[in-house]
Enzyme design. Structure first.
Site, mmCIF file in Angstrom:
data_model
loop_
_atom_site.group_PDB
_atom_site.id
_atom_site.type_symbol
_atom_site.label_atom_id
_atom_site.label_comp_id
_atom_site.label_asym_id
_atom_site.label_seq_id
_atom_site.Cartn_x
_atom_site.Cartn_y
_atom_site.Cartn_z
ATOM 1 N N ARG A 207 -30.799 17.687 64.197
ATOM 2 C CA ARG A 207 -29.360 17.904 64.555
ATOM 3 C C ARG A 207 -28.531 18.576 63.431
ATOM 4 O O ARG A 207 -27.482 18.500 63.529
ATOM 5 C CB ARG A 207 -28.854 16.439 65.023
ATOM 6 N N LYS B 60 -34.616 38.882 74.859
ATOM 7 C CA LYS B 60 -35.248 37.640 75.216
ATOM 8 C C LYS B 60 -36.946 37.620 75.829
ATOM 9 O O LYS B 60 -37.884 36.832 75.062
ATOM 10 C CB LYS B 60 -34.587 36.723 76.213
ATOM 11 N N GLU C 132 -29.650 42.348 75.726
ATOM 12 C CA GLU C 132 -30.085 40.872 75.349
ATOM 13 C C GLU C 132 -31.202 40.268 76.268
ATOM 14 O O GLU C 132 -32.093 39.318 75.828
ATOM 15 C CB GLU C 132 -29.036 40.119 75.403
ATOM 16 N N TRP D 127 -24.266 18.753 59.696
ATOM 17 C CA TRP D 127 -24.395 20.276 60.278
ATOM 18 C C TRP D 127 -22.894 20.654 60.051
ATOM 19 O O TRP D 127 -22.064 20.050 60.963
ATOM 20 C CB TRP D 127 -25.076 20.241 61.525
ATOM 21 N N CYS E 145 -24.337 16.780 64.345
ATOM 22 C CA CYS E 145 -24.551 16.096 62.949
ATOM 23 C C CYS E 145 -25.749 14.994 63.703
ATOM 24 O O CYS E 145 -25.515 14.736 64.802
ATOM 25 C CB CYS E 145 -23.623 15.502 62.368
ATOM 26 N N HIS F 77 -33.153 60.229 83.936
ATOM 27 C CA HIS F 77 -33.168 61.193 82.910
ATOM 28 C C HIS F 77 -34.527 60.886 81.995
ATOM 29 O O HIS F 77 -34.511 61.466 80.912
ATOM 30 C CB HIS F 77 -32.075 61.242 81.988
ATOM 31 N N LYS G 56 -36.890 32.793 62.153
ATOM 32 C CA LYS G 56 -35.322 32.384 62.863
ATOM 33 C C LYS G 56 -34.368 33.033 62.051
ATOM 34 O O LYS G 56 -33.638 33.720 62.371
ATOM 35 C CB LYS G 56 -35.164 31.012 62.635
ATOM 36 N N ASN H 192 -19.997 12.130 64.215
ATOM 37 C CA ASN H 192 -20.579 13.271 64.835
ATOM 38 C C ASN H 192 -19.614 13.792 65.923
ATOM 39 O O ASN H 192 -19.161 13.184 66.545
ATOM 40 C CB ASN H 192 -22.001 13.142 65.499
ATOM 41 N N GLY H 193 -19.235 15.151 65.876
ATOM 42 C CA GLY H 193 -18.129 15.659 66.534
ATOM 43 C C GLY H 193 -16.902 16.509 65.862
ATOM 44 O O GLY H 193 -17.155 16.771 64.665
ATOM 45 N N GLU I 224 -39.577 39.320 73.082
ATOM 46 C CA GLU I 224 -39.687 38.296 71.897
ATOM 47 C C GLU I 224 -40.579 37.131 71.982
ATOM 48 O O GLU I 224 -41.251 36.726 71.154
ATOM 49 C CB GLU I 224 -38.571 38.031 70.949
HETATM 50 O O1 M6R Z 1 -28.850 34.767 62.310
HETATM 51 P P1 M6R Z 1 -28.527 36.250 62.997
HETATM 52 O O2 M6R Z 1 -27.500 35.898 64.178
HETATM 53 O O3 M6R Z 1 -27.944 36.993 61.944
HETATM 54 O O4 M6R Z 1 -29.920 36.854 63.412
HETATM 55 C C1 M6R Z 1 -29.977 37.931 63.872
HETATM 56 C C2 M6R Z 1 -31.159 38.126 64.596
HETATM 57 O O5 M6R Z 1 -32.125 38.251 63.658
HETATM 58 C C3 M6R Z 1 -31.415 37.411 65.743
HETATM 59 O O6 M6R Z 1 -30.566 37.491 66.794
HETATM 60 C C4 M6R Z 1 -32.801 37.814 66.411
HETATM 61 O O7 M6R Z 1 -32.728 39.060 67.252
HETATM 62 C C5 M6R Z 1 -33.236 36.498 67.595
HETATM 63 N N1 M6R Z 1 -34.689 36.020 67.033
HETATM 64 C C6 M6R Z 1 -32.961 37.118 68.810
HETATM 65 O O8 M6R Z 1 -33.497 35.941 69.647
#
Ligand code: M6R
Length: 609
Positions: free
Chosen positions: A27, A485, A481, A74, A2, A504, A604, A100-101, A488
């Site tokens: 925050r 990263k 993963e 938050w 927060c 294969h 996001k 905050n905490g 994207e």
């Molecule tokens: O908010 P969520 O964890 O549900 O989001 C899921 C995906 O949209 C999210 O993880 C997306 O793949 C990210 N951009 C990955 O970095």
């Protein structure tokens, strides 16, 4: 996470505290509030929603105040709401606290306070602080706060205002940041430096276990027991926009560097004194948990990749099948769900439309749903029968980093907890695993110290047009993963494959210019990974190996470059091995001049199906 602010001086404290708050909105932003002295008492105004909403409430306030404390929230304990917004007050309205905490022992304290007749008006952990101060307030405010601090377990940065001593703001910190900005005849309090930079560049950074008494002309820093501390102010030289990112050029890098701390926050209060998992925040009873015959995990993107690690871990530990589903595919398949199914829904935002739809489908089929969610009070958190929060704090960069690490931590704790309940782990074994999980934040810290090597590698690899990420078991889950990263944020084509699958088909793509990242954290498949690296080398691909220390001699012969991880138990290696990959993706994207925090075509929170 927060944001807290405070002002004391000759100017309008309400305006100044709110202006500072705006600079801390990164925050947290689910509710906001302010307290200031008025007509011999304290006036508290707060509202759910962003700071702008609080400002519209303040428009009707003709008054000015020379002292104020404010907060942008938050949520961690209690959903975002008017009542749960800070500041929190005591029964008499003489004390207002912003915090905050996380106060770990708040339930214990709350029950004891209720027995002594205190009435609570929120679900938060913070409110106990106001009531505890109220009990000590026959003395002055500083003495009262001093008496209360030793009773608090957990993390806190607090700012306290009281009618008893209206010419002061008393602040204290432990494991949460707090700074004091020094002005001429005025002083400022804030969670973070960006809040005060418009007003002053002279800042005192409070250290853990310290408190301070802030008046217009003076700041007295002391240990929590009152021992005076001599602290010279520092001069801030950053510009404002980089300060909001904690001095980092992008939120992504800041969030990666927050990982050790967020890991500690995720575990906070979930491990008992005797070193076992103790989910005081899990509303599922042990008997219910023992009764599930099936486990199903569903999520999207990074959260799904965390779920894949969870699936492997649960199956190995519980010897029970665990289904995993892309939430976006859920409605088009026909997942086997019934009343004996525990459906685990993972989401950072708690708002992903596909994940929410999968959650609802699970409920329709009679499953018990457990959300593993970061955003408190989000749709998934509200609609799931039960929820475990990840406590990663706000994640601003579209590419998820710290949220993934904390999702893994919760899944590990949950797996250990279920195995304990089912008698599949002795206390001793469970304790040893918990100990490993607790040590992960230190391991991640060690990895972050190797950033220079990653910067160098990124320069070398940025021109590559194709990446493969290979691994087996846990390493394959991490490969997925790591590839996500890179693609994207750097827009380089990247694929993850189980290492044994290369032969294969995909091996046909390997040629000079192709980079292959090979994870070799699992002793049981180490030799096989070495063979896979040799296959790539034979086709003139570039091999970057990622392995814990101890294998340098072998790997330097087969790989072009090597990232050496600190020693880590293979089961928990994903938390450690993903970190250099997040950094690598970040620095490659930077080399290529990409828009890092908001990559093209992405959002996001994906709230459309
Ligand atoms: O908010 P969520 O964890 O549900 O989001 C899921 C995906 O949209 C999210 O993880 C997306 O793949 C990210 N951009 C990955 O970095």
């Amino acid at each position: 996470m927060c944001g807290i602010t405070g002002y004391i001086g000759p100017r309008n404290g309400i305006e100044l505290a709110i202006d500072q708050l705006h600079r801390l909105e990164y925050r947290g932003y689910d509710s906001a509030g302010i307290a200031f002295p008025q007509n011999g008492g304290l006036r508290v105004i707060k509202s759910e929603g962003k700071i702008a909403r609080l400002e519209s409430l303040l428009e009707g306030e003709k008054t000015a105040a020379f002292t104020a404390v404010a907060h942008t929230r938050w949520a961690t304990h209690g959903k975002p709401s008017h009542d749960n917004a800070h500041p929190h007050t005591d029964c008499t309205g003489r004390v207002a606290v912003v915090h905050n905490g996380i106060i770990e022992n708040y339930l214990e304290l709350r029950h004891a306070l209720q027995e002594r007749g205190h009435a609570f008006s929120s679900e938060t952990d913070t409110e106990v602080i106001a009531h505890l101060i109220e009990e000590q307030l026959e003395q002055d405010l500083v003495e009262a706060v001093k008496k209360v601090l030793p009773q608090l377990r957990g993390s806190y940065a607090i700012a306290v205002l009281s009618t008893v001593d209206r010419e002061k703001i008393v602040v204290a910190r432990k494991d949460s940041p707090l700074i004091i900005g020094l002005g001429e005849g005025e002083n400022f309090v804030a969670s973070d430096i960006p809040a005060v930079m418009r007003y002053t560049r002279r800042v005192i950074v409070l250290e853990d276990g310290e408190m301070a008494v802030v008046t217009r002309d003076r700041v007295q820093v002391m240990r929590a027991d009152g021992t005076p501390v001599q602290r010279d102010p520092m001069e801030v030289t950053w510009d404002e926009s980089s300060a909001e990112k904690g001095g980092y050029p992008h939120f992504m890098l800041k969030e990666i560097h927050e990982e050790p701390r967020t890991l500690r926050d995720t575990l906070r209060g979930r491990i008992s004194q005797d070193g076992l998992v103790a989910f005081s925040d899990l509303s599922l009873y042990p008997d219910e948990l023992r009764g599930f015959r099936r486990i199903l995990i569903t999520a999207c993107g990074t959260a799904l990749h965390a779920g894949m690690v969870g699936k492997l871990f649960f199956e190995r530990l519980l010897r029970r099948p665990v289904d995993i589903w892309f939430a976006s595919e859920f409605r088009y398949g026909d997942p086997i769900i019934d009343e004996s199914t525990l459906a685990i829904i993972i989401s950072q935002s708690g708002e992903t439309a596909d994940t929410l739809a999968a959650l609802r489908a699970c409920k329709e089929h009679g499953a018990t749903t457990l959300g593993i969610v970061n955003v408190v009070g989000s749709s998934i958190a509200r609609e799931a029968h039960h929820v475990l929060y990840t406590y990663a704090g706000p994640e601003i960069c579209v590419a998820s980093t710290k949220a993934y690490i904390t999702q893994l931590a919760v899944l590990y704790l949950l797996g250990i907890y279920l195995a304990q309940l089912e008698g599949r782990l002795s206390n001793e074994e469970a304790r040893a695993m918990v100990h490993e999980v607790q040590s992960l934040s230190d391991r991640v810290e060690q990895v972050l110290k190797g950033e220079e090597q990653i910067i160098h590698l990124a320069k070398q690899l940025a021109p590559s047009t194709c990446f493969f990420y290979l691994g087996r078991g846990y390493d394959y889950a991490v490969s997925l993963e790591a590839a996500l990263k890179l693609k994207e944020i750097s827009y380089i084509h990247a694929e993850a494959y189980p290492a044994g699958e290369m032969k294969h088909g995909p091996l046909a793509l390997v040629e000079p210019g192709v980079t292959v990242v090979a994870f070799a954290t699992q002793p049981s498949t180490f030799e096989k990974m070495v063979s896979n690296m040799k296959e790539v080398k034979a086709r003139e691909g570039f091999v970057l190996a990622v392995a814990p220390e101890g294998h340098e001699d072998i790997l330097r012969h087969v790989a072009d470059e090597l990232i050496v991880l600190p020693p880590v138990h293979p089961t928990f290696a994903p938390v450690v091995s993903i970190v250099p990959m997040q950094l690598l993706a970040y620095y490659i994207a930077r080399e290529r001049g990409c828009e890092i925090d908001q990559p093209r075509n992405l959002a996001k929170s994906v709230t459309v199906e």
